[in-house]
Design a protein around this motif. Structure first.
Motif, PDB file in Angstrom:
ATOM      1  N   GLY A 204     -12.201  31.239  88.101  1.00  0.00           N
ATOM      2  CA  GLY A 204     -12.139  30.546  89.690  1.00  0.00           C
ATOM      3  C   GLY A 204     -12.969  31.255  90.328  1.00  0.00           C
ATOM      4  O   GLY A 204     -13.493  30.521  91.136  1.00  0.00           O
ATOM      5  N   GLU A 205     -12.610  32.392  90.899  1.00  0.00           N
ATOM      6  CA  GLU A 205     -12.253  33.257  91.935  1.00  0.00           C
ATOM      7  C   GLU A 205     -13.617  33.332  92.185  1.00  0.00           C
ATOM      8  O   GLU A 205     -14.393  33.951  90.976  1.00  0.00           O
ATOM      9  N   THR A 206     -14.586  33.057  92.812  1.00  0.00           N
ATOM     10  CA  THR A 206     -15.647  33.510  93.574  1.00  0.00           C
ATOM     11  C   THR A 206     -15.598  34.315  95.416  1.00  0.00           C
ATOM     12  O   THR A 206     -15.190  33.692  96.273  1.00  0.00           O
ATOM     13  N   LEU A 207     -16.369  35.727  94.816  1.00  0.00           N
ATOM     14  CA  LEU A 207     -17.154  36.347  96.308  1.00  0.00           C
ATOM     15  C   LEU A 207     -18.183  36.185  96.600  1.00  0.00           C
ATOM     16  O   LEU A 207     -18.829  36.862  95.392  1.00  0.00           O
ATOM     17  N   LYS A 208     -18.383  35.663  97.572  1.00  0.00           N
ATOM     18  CA  LYS A 208     -20.346  35.380  98.340  1.00  0.00           C
ATOM     19  C   LYS A 208     -20.263  36.398  99.310  1.00  0.00           C
ATOM     20  O   LYS A 208     -19.158  36.007  99.852  1.00  0.00           O
ATOM     21  N   LEU A 209     -20.804  37.015  99.371  1.00  0.00           N
ATOM     22  CA  LEU A 209     -21.325  37.858 101.110  1.00  0.00           C
ATOM     23  C   LEU A 209     -22.903  36.956 101.417  1.00  0.00           C
ATOM     24  O   LEU A 209     -24.042  36.625 100.858  1.00  0.00           O
ATOM     25  N   LEU A 210     -22.512  36.625 102.567  1.00  0.00           N
ATOM     26  CA  LEU A 210     -23.424  36.169 103.398  1.00  0.00           C
ATOM     27  C   LEU A 210     -24.550  37.390 104.241  1.00  0.00           C
ATOM     28  O   LEU A 210     -24.761  37.795 105.389  1.00  0.00           O
ATOM     29  N   CYS A 211     -25.652  37.809 103.530  1.00  0.00           N
ATOM     30  CA  CYS A 211     -26.379  39.045 103.787  1.00  0.00           C
ATOM     31  C   CYS A 211     -27.647  39.056 103.135  1.00  0.00           C
ATOM     32  O   CYS A 211     -27.508  38.816 102.022  1.00  0.00           O
ATOM     33  N   THR A 212     -28.161  39.855 103.765  1.00  0.00           N
ATOM     34  CA  THR A 212     -29.529  40.031 102.993  1.00  0.00           C
ATOM     35  C   THR A 212     -29.711  41.937 102.674  1.00  0.00           C
ATOM     36  O   THR A 212     -30.058  42.705 103.636  1.00  0.00           O
ATOM     37  N   MET A 213     -29.130  41.601 101.139  1.00  0.00           N
ATOM     38  CA  MET A 213     -29.525  43.534 101.228  1.00  0.00           C
ATOM     39  C   MET A 213     -30.949  43.956 100.634  1.00  0.00           C
ATOM     40  O   MET A 213     -32.196  43.321 100.815  1.00  0.00           O
ATOM     41  N   GLN A 214     -31.685  44.814 101.068  1.00  0.00           N
ATOM     42  CA  GLN A 214     -33.215  45.964 101.245  1.00  0.00           C
ATOM     43  C   GLN A 214     -33.041  46.571 100.162  1.00  0.00           C
ATOM     44  O   GLN A 214     -31.383  47.450  99.508  1.00  0.00           O
ATOM     45  N   PRO A 215     -33.750  46.904  99.532  1.00  0.00           N
ATOM     46  CA  PRO A 215     -34.450  48.370  98.505  1.00  0.00           C
ATOM     47  C   PRO A 215     -33.192  49.047  98.174  1.00  0.00           C
ATOM     48  O   PRO A 215     -33.258  50.176  99.505  1.00  0.00           O
ATOM     49  N   ASP A 216     -31.740  49.515  97.673  1.00  0.00           N
ATOM     50  CA  ASP A 216     -31.979  50.522  97.662  1.00  0.00           C
ATOM     51  C   ASP A 216     -30.428  50.807  98.826  1.00  0.00           C
ATOM     52  O   ASP A 216     -29.671  51.200  98.191  1.00  0.00           O
ATOM     53  N   ASP A 217     -30.279  49.503  98.824  1.00  0.00           N
ATOM     54  CA  ASP A 217     -29.311  49.484  99.934  1.00  0.00           C
ATOM     55  C   ASP A 217     -27.777  49.085  98.628  1.00  0.00           C
ATOM     56  O   ASP A 217     -28.020  49.186  97.301  1.00  0.00           O
ATOM     57  N   GLN A 218     -26.716  49.220  99.007  1.00  0.00           N
ATOM     58  CA  GLN A 218     -25.156  49.513  97.721  1.00  0.00           C
ATOM     59  C   GLN A 218     -24.552  49.054  99.031  1.00  0.00           C
ATOM     60  O   GLN A 218     -24.288  49.570  98.977  1.00  0.00           O
ATOM     61  N   ILE A 219     -23.537  48.278  98.203  1.00  0.00           N
ATOM     62  CA  ILE A 219     -22.406  47.228  97.998  1.00  0.00           C
ATOM     63  C   ILE A 219     -21.594  47.771  97.207  1.00  0.00           C
ATOM     64  O   ILE A 219     -21.251  47.591  96.728  1.00  0.00           O
ATOM     65  N   VAL A 220     -20.531  48.454  98.308  1.00  0.00           N
ATOM     66  CA  VAL A 220     -18.572  48.572  97.111  1.00  0.00           C
ATOM     67  C   VAL A 220     -17.768  47.763  97.841  1.00  0.00           C
ATOM     68  O   VAL A 220     -17.706  47.505  99.067  1.00  0.00           O
ATOM     69  N   ILE A 221     -17.406  46.711  96.935  1.00  0.00           N
ATOM     70  CA  ILE A 221     -16.159  45.619  97.404  1.00  0.00           C
ATOM     71  C   ILE A 221     -15.124  46.470  96.399  1.00  0.00           C
ATOM     72  O   ILE A 221     -15.287  46.540  95.214  1.00  0.00           O
TER      73      ILE A 221
END
Length: 286
Positions: A204-221
């Motif tokens: 039930g763990e959820t990790l949500k990011l409040l952001c807008t990713m642009q094309p080719d963006d990478q987010i590392v968590i």
């Protein structure tokens, strides 16, 4: 055959084994590898029999290697002093029956006998994280391309499909560890993605990011214990993105022991998300 290899943070290594022909350092004993100590914390009350359970945690690991040097005394003494130098860290590799597991260490002490045909060297290593890990991380892709090529290959005049998109929004992941473990997740945006989120359906763990990713963006968590981090890579820049984490999240998405079901979505643009993650199983024994 069992062997031990220690590699310091500069890449310099020493190998210990039960075989003089394959190493300069004949392994005599290895302490702290096949045992673990769990600290159980309790509290006592003057008016209550016994005590109350307050929690528990594995203590740091102290590995002690004892090996004999039987030749090239000065050269081998110099090598050990450089591999296990003061104020240095490294990685301890344990290989047995073709399986290798590793653990990070800091050097506590090094002692080498001055005289004798066989000169014992004793090395004490402190491992703040007591868990052994896989030699290589497990990599899982939740979206990939499947090749349309077959050989021999003839391309018809009408053209051909070079590959097809294979995409799974939920993945079954088995954690063979003896504990819950963190993971490193990478989200790649093919187009605009709004408020991406990752969920472990099992816990039930959820990790949500409040952001807008642009094309080719990478987010590392990263959700490893003691190493929680969110980084955005955009246009060659590395940006701290921890502030985008939704405060209403339930945990940081780790893998519980056993089977886990991992899901991803977004408020908009979920079809443009490529998600993959890496993790290392953790063990109390190598």
């Amino acid at each position: 055959m069992k062997s031990i290899k220690c590699v310091n943070d500069n890449g310099l290594a020493a190998v210990f084994a039960y075989d003089h022909d394959n190493t300069e350092f004949f392994l005599l004993s290895l302490d702290g590898v096949y045992s673990i100590k769990n600290a159980v914390n309790t509290t006592q009350n003057a008016t209550t029999d016994g005590s109350s359970y307050a929690g528990e945690a594995l203590e740091q690991r102290n590995i002690v290697i004892t090996a004999n040097i039987r030749r090239n005394y000065r050269e081998n003494r110099d090598l050990l002093s450089r591999v296990f130098k003061v104020h240095s860290a490294g990685t301890f590799f344990h290989t047995e029956d073709g399986q290798t597991r590793k653990i990070a260490y800091h050097v506590e002490s090094l002692n080498i006998e001055e005289i004798g045909i066989l000169r014992a060297a004793t090395i004490s290593l402190i491992c703040p994280d007591p868990y052994f890990k896989d030699d290589a991380a497990t990599h899982i892709e939740m979206a990939s391309w499947e090749s349309g090529f077959e050989f021999p290959c003839e391309i018809p005049e009408s053209g051909m499909e070079f590959g097809t998109r294979s995409k799974e929004t939920i993945k079954v992941v088995d954690n063979d560890s003896t504990t819950a473990i963190g993971i490193q997740m990478t989200i790649i945006a093919e187009d605009v993605v709004v408020n991406p989120s990752i969920m472990n359906v099992t816990t039930g763990e959820t990790l949500k990011l409040l952001c807008t990713m642009q094309p080719d963006d990478q987010i590392v968590i990263t959700t490893e214990q003691g190493n929680i981090d969110v980084i955005l890579f955009r246009g060659g820049e590395k940006i701290d993105y921890n502030y985008t984490v939704d405060e209403e999240n339930e945990g940081y998405v780790q893998l519980e022991t056993g089977r886990n079901y991992i899901n991803y979505t977004a408020d908009a643009g979920g079809d443009y998300m490529n998600v993959n993650f890496d993790f290392e199983n953790c063990y109390v024994m190598p």
